[in-house]
Design a protein around this motif. Structure first.
Motif, PDB file in Angstrom:
ATOM      1  N   SER A   3       0.821  -1.211   0.000  1.00 33.00           N
ATOM      2  CA  SER A   3       0.000   0.000   0.000  1.00 33.00           C
ATOM      3  C   SER A   3       0.855   1.261   0.000  1.00 33.00           C
ATOM      4  CB  SER A   3      -0.922   0.005   1.230  1.00 33.00           C
ATOM      5  OG  SER A   3      -0.158  -0.056   2.421  1.00 33.00           O
ATOM      6  N   HIS A   4       2.182   1.109  -0.095  1.00 26.50           N
ATOM      7  CA  HIS A   4       3.096   2.245  -0.100  1.00 26.50           C
ATOM      8  C   HIS A   4       3.563   2.554  -1.521  1.00 26.50           C
ATOM      9  CE1 HIS A   4       3.909   2.426   4.359  1.00 26.50           C
ATOM     10  NE2 HIS A   4       3.339   1.233   4.240  1.00 26.50           N
ATOM     11  N   ILE A   5       3.650   3.835  -1.838  1.00 21.83           N
ATOM     12  CA  ILE A   5       4.135   4.286  -3.143  1.00 21.83           C
ATOM     13  C   ILE A   5       5.304   5.239  -2.911  1.00 21.83           C
ATOM     14  CG2 ILE A   5       3.584   5.584  -5.242  1.00 21.83           C
ATOM     15  CD1 ILE A   5       0.695   4.681  -4.892  1.00 21.83           C
ATOM     16  N   PHE A   6       6.423   4.958  -3.562  1.00 21.42           N
ATOM     17  CA  PHE A   6       7.623   5.785  -3.413  1.00 21.42           C
ATOM     18  C   PHE A   6       7.881   6.530  -4.725  1.00 21.42           C
ATOM     19  CE2 PHE A   6       7.927   2.407  -0.349  1.00 21.42           C
ATOM     20  CZ  PHE A   6       8.511   2.995   0.767  1.00 21.42           C
ATOM     21  N   ILE A   7       8.052   7.854  -4.618  1.00 19.26           N
ATOM     22  CA  ILE A   7       8.297   8.704  -5.790  1.00 19.26           C
ATOM     23  C   ILE A   7       9.458   9.644  -5.476  1.00 19.26           C
ATOM     24  CG2 ILE A   7       7.332  10.451  -7.351  1.00 19.26           C
ATOM     25  CD1 ILE A   7       4.529   9.365  -6.534  1.00 19.26           C
ATOM     26  N   SER A   8      10.407   9.746  -6.395  1.00 17.70           N
ATOM     27  CA  SER A   8      11.515  10.696  -6.210  1.00 17.70           C
ATOM     28  C   SER A   8      11.914  11.275  -7.554  1.00 17.70           C
ATOM     29  CB  SER A   8      12.710  10.006  -5.550  1.00 17.70           C
ATOM     30  OG  SER A   8      13.254   9.016  -6.395  1.00 17.70           O
ATOM     31  N   PHE A   9      12.373  12.526  -7.550  1.00 13.01           N
ATOM     32  CA  PHE A   9      12.877  13.159  -8.773  1.00 13.01           C
ATOM     33  C   PHE A   9      13.707  14.389  -8.404  1.00 13.01           C
ATOM     34  CE2 PHE A   9       8.773  15.111  -7.932  1.00 13.01           C
ATOM     35  CZ  PHE A   9       8.988  16.467  -8.155  1.00 13.01           C
ATOM     36  N   HIS A  10      14.483  14.862  -9.370  1.00 17.16           N
ATOM     37  CA  HIS A  10      15.278  16.078  -9.202  1.00 17.16           C
ATOM     38  C   HIS A  10      14.536  17.224  -9.869  1.00 17.16           C
ATOM     39  CE1 HIS A  10      19.480  14.140  -8.406  1.00 17.16           C
ATOM     40  NE2 HIS A  10      18.501  13.425  -7.873  1.00 17.16           N
ATOM     41  N   ALA A  11      14.271  18.290  -9.134  1.00 17.59           N
ATOM     42  CA  ALA A  11      13.615  19.477  -9.672  1.00 17.59           C
ATOM     43  C   ALA A  11      14.653  20.589  -9.813  1.00 17.59           C
ATOM     44  CB  ALA A  11      12.477  19.928  -8.761  1.00 17.59           C
ATOM     45  N   VAL A  12      14.715  21.181 -11.004  1.00 17.51           N
ATOM     46  CA  VAL A  12      15.698  22.235 -11.278  1.00 17.51           C
ATOM     47  C   VAL A  12      15.054  23.602 -11.084  1.00 17.51           C
ATOM     48  CG1 VAL A  12      17.312  23.200 -12.960  1.00 17.51           C
ATOM     49  CG2 VAL A  12      16.843  20.730 -12.943  1.00 17.51           C
ATOM     50  N   PHE A  13      15.671  24.432 -10.246  1.00 12.22           N
ATOM     51  CA  PHE A  13      15.204  25.790  -9.972  1.00 12.22           C
ATOM     52  C   PHE A  13      16.222  26.804 -10.509  1.00 12.22           C
ATOM     53  CE2 PHE A  13      13.088  23.168  -6.845  1.00 12.22           C
ATOM     54  CZ  PHE A  13      11.817  23.714  -6.732  1.00 12.22           C
ATOM     55  N   ASN A  14      15.781  28.044 -10.587  1.00 11.88           N
ATOM     56  CA  ASN A  14      16.710  29.126 -10.924  1.00 11.88           C
ATOM     57  C   ASN A  14      17.716  29.288  -9.798  1.00 11.88           C
ATOM     58  OD1 ASN A  14      17.696  32.034 -11.039  1.00 11.88           O
ATOM     59  ND2 ASN A  14      16.555  31.878 -12.963  1.00 11.88           N
ATOM     60  N   VAL A  15      18.964  29.534 -10.145  1.00 15.39           N
ATOM     61  CA  VAL A  15      20.019  29.606  -9.142  1.00 15.39           C
ATOM     62  C   VAL A  15      19.786  30.709  -8.113  1.00 15.39           C
ATOM     63  CG1 VAL A  15      21.471  31.194 -10.489  1.00 15.39           C
ATOM     64  CG2 VAL A  15      22.541  29.571  -8.874  1.00 15.39           C
ATOM     65  N   SER A  16      18.997  31.718  -8.480  1.00 18.66           N
ATOM     66  CA  SER A  16      18.780  32.856  -7.577  1.00 18.66           C
ATOM     67  C   SER A  16      17.671  32.614  -6.551  1.00 18.66           C
ATOM     68  CB  SER A  16      18.448  34.114  -8.397  1.00 18.66           C
ATOM     69  OG  SER A  16      17.236  33.916  -9.120  1.00 18.66           O
ATOM     70  N   ILE A  17      16.903  31.542  -6.679  1.00 15.42           N
ATOM     71  CA  ILE A  17      15.790  31.309  -5.751  1.00 15.42           C
ATOM     72  C   ILE A  17      16.329  30.899  -4.385  1.00 15.42           C
ATOM     73  CG2 ILE A  17      15.477  28.848  -6.247  1.00 15.42           C
ATOM     74  CD1 ILE A  17      12.445  29.321  -6.152  1.00 15.42           C
ATOM     75  N   SER A  18      15.629  31.331  -3.343  1.00 14.47           N
ATOM     76  CA  SER A  18      16.068  30.963  -1.989  1.00 14.47           C
ATOM     77  C   SER A  18      15.668  29.527  -1.684  1.00 14.47           C
ATOM     78  CB  SER A  18      15.444  31.912  -0.956  1.00 14.47           C
ATOM     79  OG  SER A  18      14.043  31.697  -0.867  1.00 14.47           O
ATOM     80  N   LEU A  19      16.379  28.912  -0.765  1.00 17.68           N
ATOM     81  CA  LEU A  19      16.065  27.539  -0.367  1.00 17.68           C
ATOM     82  C   LEU A  19      14.669  27.479   0.229  1.00 17.68           C
ATOM     83  CD1 LEU A  19      16.864  24.599   0.066  1.00 17.68           C
ATOM     84  CD2 LEU A  19      17.943  25.275   2.228  1.00 17.68           C
ATOM     85  N   TYR A  20      14.289  28.532   0.959  1.00 19.32           N
ATOM     86  CA  TYR A  20      12.970  28.590   1.592  1.00 19.32           C
ATOM     87  C   TYR A  20      11.872  28.542   0.536  1.00 19.32           C
ATOM     88  CZ  TYR A  20       8.971  30.432   4.193  1.00 19.32           C
ATOM     89  OH  TYR A  20       7.732  30.610   4.758  1.00 19.32           O
TER      90      TYR A  20
END
Length: 298
Positions: free
Chosen positions: A237-254
């Motif tokens: 009943s468990h589903i695992f999903i992972s991926f890499h999301a690319v953001f603009n370098v200037s965006i804050s971690l928050y």
């Protein structure tokens, strides 16, 4: 005790009672059909006990020994159940063919008919209860259990019909022929159970339509400039999903984290509430897809 576990206890108790009744009458009467039904009920008991074990242990939280929990107990139980069903079906097939080669008149016909009538009625009440629990809890294990006993209801009806037909016609061949039909049906039913369990143990990915929906959600987020390394797997009943999301370098971690949380929530809404989603989003300040591809090739 949770309602789901009460349902598995009820199904186990009913299966144990039916095994005792059918096995006793099957041996006394010499009926392959009743013996096949008794073995089918024994398998029902095994399945229900496995379901209880799986429900009890698969829900345990991750610990030092099992960092990802014990969700694979469900597909493991499915493989074991399917294998037992197949082996039992082969035994029934052997007994049925032996009876065709060496005919033997059935005995205690009346007792056999009474037992199958009782089995039909008891199984009917159990199916109604399991359907009630399945509809109330939306639990997939209970839904599968209800479907399994529903097929038993039809099987019990077929055996009852055969016994009545033998009683009035005296044609003993009906019994082994029905035994062969039940054995073939059991093997046919076991194949998808084993297949699904093996695929889950091998970390099968989500269906393409679900993956396409996930990709669409990611692409609809304007702050995510690209994505890569999307991986999915199903474990009970468990589903695992992972991926890499690319953001603009200037965006804050928050801000990137807030966007990732929003995407995660949208993905969770794609699946039923009874599924447990584990979503891991790796936030990249630049597109390192080529680097990941080189590591995979290496």
């Amino acid at each position: 005790m949770r309602l789901e576990k009460k349902a598995t206890v009820a199904s186990s108790s009913v299966a144990a009672l039916l095994v005792f009744l059918k096995l006793a009458v099957g041996i006394l009467s010499g009926s392959i059909a009743i013996l096949a039904s008794a073995i089918d009920s024994l398998l029902d008991l095994t399945v229900s006990l496995f379901n209880y074990f799986a429900l009890h242990n698969a829900e345990k939280h991750p610990d030092e020994q099992f960092h990802f929990g014990r969700s694979k107990l469900e597909p493991l139980a499915a493989v074991i159940e399917g294998t037992i069903i197949s082996l039992s079906a082969l035994f029934i097939l052997y007994e049925a063919i032996a009876k065709i080669i060496h005919p033997e008149d059935m005995r205690h016909m009346s007792e056999g008919i009474y037992v199958m009538i009782a089995s039909f009625i008891i199984t009917g009440f159990l199916v109604a209860f399991l359907n009630y629990v399945a509809n109330k809890t939306k639990n997939m294990v209970i839904k599968a259990d209800a479907l399994h006993y529903k097929t038993d209801l039809f099987s019990n009806g077929a055996v009852l019909f055969a016994l009545v037909a033998i009683h009035y016609t005296g044609e003993q061949l009906i019994d082994p022929v029905l035994g062969i039909a039940i054995a073939v049906y059991m093997i046919y039913s076991a194949i998808p159970i084993v297949k699904e369990g093996v695929l889950m143990l091998l970390d099968v990915a989500l269906p393409k339509e679900d993956i396409d929906k996930i990709i669409q959600i990611i692409k609809e987020e304007p702050e995510i400039t690209n994505f890569h390394y999307l991986q999915t797997r199903v474990s009970g009943s468990h589903i695992f999903i992972s991926f890499h999301a690319v953001f603009n370098v200037s965006i804050s971690l928050y801000d990137a984290h807030l966007i990732a949380d929003k995407v995660e929530l949208k993905i969770k809404k794609l699946f039923p509430e009874d599924k447990k989603l584990h979503i891991l989003i790796h936030m990249d300040p630049y597109d390192d897809a080529e680097m990941n591809e080189e590591e995979e090739e290496w």
